[in-house]
Design an enzyme around this catalytic site. Sequence first.
Site: not given
Ligand code: PGA
Length: 255
Positions: A9, A11, A94, A96, A167, A173, A212
């Site tokens: 992803n 983003k 997701h 976000e 997640e 993140g 992460s």
């Molecule tokens: P990250 O993001 O690996 O940077 O924690 C995962 C995601 O948001 O799908």
Amino acid sequence: MRRPFVAANWKMHGAARFVEAYLEDWRKTAPRGAVDVVICPPLAYLDRIAAALRDDGVLLGVQTVHAEPAGAYTGEHAAEMARDLGATYAIVGHSERRRLFAENDTVVAAKFAATKRAGLVPILCVGETLAERRAGQAEATVLAQLDGVLGHACAEPRDTDFVVAYEPVWAIGTGETATPTQAQQMHGTIRARLGDVGDAFAQSVRVVYGGSVNVDNAEALFTQTDIDGGLVGGASLDAVAFAEICRVAGRQTDS
Ligand code: PGA
């Protein structure tokens, strides 16, 4: 045995030059076989990446879709349009999108249905916030998010073209990962709920972990019984690291 699955992803990261360099690195290092690899770049680069990786066995996905096939929705894209650009997967729900774009379970369910209508495979994200975990509500939150779409997933009983990504919001993140034990516990809970639909269904749906994931923690996570791979954000922006994470997932089939 479920085939391991790893998705990137990106983003809202990337630029024309970044994409060129990434593709060059990816071609040198890409894993072969044993793992399904999906890259979800910003939509703006989807078709050029799809064209560049056509013969590499990598599949492409989008990070969101609109629920409607067409209409006066300035700035949005339909699932059918994503498919036309070369996507076969779509991330849905997701955290976000839930948090920053006010997508509640009703919106997520509509988008899930839209991906299926367009023939895309949904990667459904579920996960609790830190406050929900501290309040002992982690499982209830995740199961409510899952229940919000299970009716759509099972419209056709044999349809298992559906990936769940657990997640935990507090691990996205942040550099903080759920421990393999914490993650396995939630994956087991998710699979048990899928089992209410049917045993064969529960055993065939891939449930992947996100939050992460990196080269150092991938193996400990992916060797857990109910963790079938990962949804990778930050670490997927490095083609070499992402390829290594895919290889780690692929080894779970070989072993
Ligand atoms: P990250 O993001 O690996 O940077 O924690 C995962 C995601 O948001 O799908």
